[in-house]
Design an enzyme around this catalytic site. Structure first.
Site, PDB file in Angstrom:
ATOM      1  N   LYS A  69       0.859  -1.187   0.000  1.00  0.00           N
ATOM      2  CA  LYS A  69       0.000   0.000   0.000  1.00  0.00           C
ATOM      3  C   LYS A  69       0.897   1.239   0.000  1.00  0.00           C
ATOM      4  CE  LYS A  69      -4.353   1.132   2.323  1.00  0.00           C
ATOM      5  NZ  LYS A  69      -5.084   0.978   3.594  1.00  0.00           N
TER       6      LYS A  69
HETATM    7  O1  G3P Z   1      -8.078   1.900   5.467  1.00  0.00           O
HETATM    8  C1  G3P Z   1      -8.365   3.131   4.942  1.00  0.00           C
HETATM    9  C2  G3P Z   1      -9.742   3.690   5.187  1.00  0.00           C
HETATM   10  O2  G3P Z   1     -10.716   2.721   5.026  1.00  0.00           O
HETATM   11  C3  G3P Z   1      -9.871   4.525   6.415  1.00  0.00           C
HETATM   12  O3  G3P Z   1     -11.186   4.777   6.794  1.00  0.00           O
HETATM   13  O4  G3P Z   1     -12.815   5.577   8.464  1.00  0.00           O
HETATM   14  O5  G3P Z   1     -10.370   6.080   8.775  1.00  0.00           O
HETATM   15  O6  G3P Z   1     -11.668   7.217   7.010  1.00  0.00           O
HETATM   16  P1  G3P Z   1     -11.518   5.965   7.814  1.00  0.00           P
END
Ligand code: G3P
Length: 221
Positions: free
Chosen positions: A83
């Site tokens: 990633k």
């Molecule tokens: O893994 C990346 C992403 O899904 C993060 O989500 O909820 O932290 O914006 P969030």
């Protein structure tokens, strides 16, 4: 649509895998930090449970350092996906790794041109962050639609991995637009099979069945 779980928590991964519908896992530095565990150990543990793509994120921000960090990660298991951030250095690192047949997931994608360029650089996955755009009063779902159209126009193979999913409606909309994959927190995965009418209907079926099989009461004709 493929379903990944967005967590570094082993119990959540085990529970989702036990449902029989889990296609992969995404992690990020924040999720690893939240678990308070060794990064490499945790990635090994995850790859022992899930055979589909497992994203491991680099924290370097410059091309050479990203590659240096990525190479040992690729040794963990064949299903590790590197990633990388959707920056210029991330783009260059994507090209370098793609040329070596190493799969990448270009994360922190917030506009369609980032998605266009990472597809040109051979990314395996692109991760548009829906919820974080919604948080700013922008329409995250519009980004998924724009990327879908661009990829279909030119036949790019990069898979759209809808990320930063916050609730089941995000998933319904992603599936209707045609996102290839959604990465979903465990709480939302649990919500996917929930409906109060299912619970109420099942309760009624079981109650009716039990009464049908009940032995005749004394004195009944
Ligand atoms: O893994 C990346 C992403 O899904 C993060 O989500 O909820 O932290 O914006 P969030």
């Amino acid at each position: 649509m493929q379903l990944y779980i967005d967590t570094a928590n082993i119990e959540e991964i085990r529970s989702a895998a036990a449902m029989g519908v889990l296609d992969g896992v995404t992690t990020n530095p924040s999720l690893i930090a939240k678990e308070g565990v060794d990064f490499i150990d945790r990635m090994n543990e995850i790859c022992d449970i899930v055979s589909g793509p497992v994203s491991a994120e680099v924290v370097a921000t410059e091309h050479d350092a990203m590659i240096e960090e990525a190479m040992p990660l690729t040794e963990i298991a064949p299903n590790i996906v590197i990633k990388l951030p959707s920056t210029v250095d991330g783009l260059k690192a994507c090209r370098t790794l793609s040329d070596q047949n190493i799969r990448t997931n270009l994360t922190l994608c917030f506009q369609p041109l980032q998605a266009l360029l990472v597809a040109k650089a051979g990314a395996f996955l692109v991760s548009p962050f829906l919820g974080r755009l919604d948080d700013l009063g922008q329409d995250g779902m519009e980004l998924i639609q724009q990327i879908r159209t661009i990829y279909d126009n030119y036949g790019y193979d990069t898979k759209i991995l809808a990320a930063s999913i916050r609730h089941p409606l995000h998933l319904v909309q992603c599936a209707m637009i045609g996102a290839d994959v959604a990465t979903v927190p465990f709480k939302v995965i649990q919500q996917m099979m929930n409906h109060p009418l299912t619970d109420r209907g099942l309760e009624q079926f079981l109650a009716d069945w039990a009464s049908r099989n009940a032995p005749a009461t004394a004195g009944a004709h």
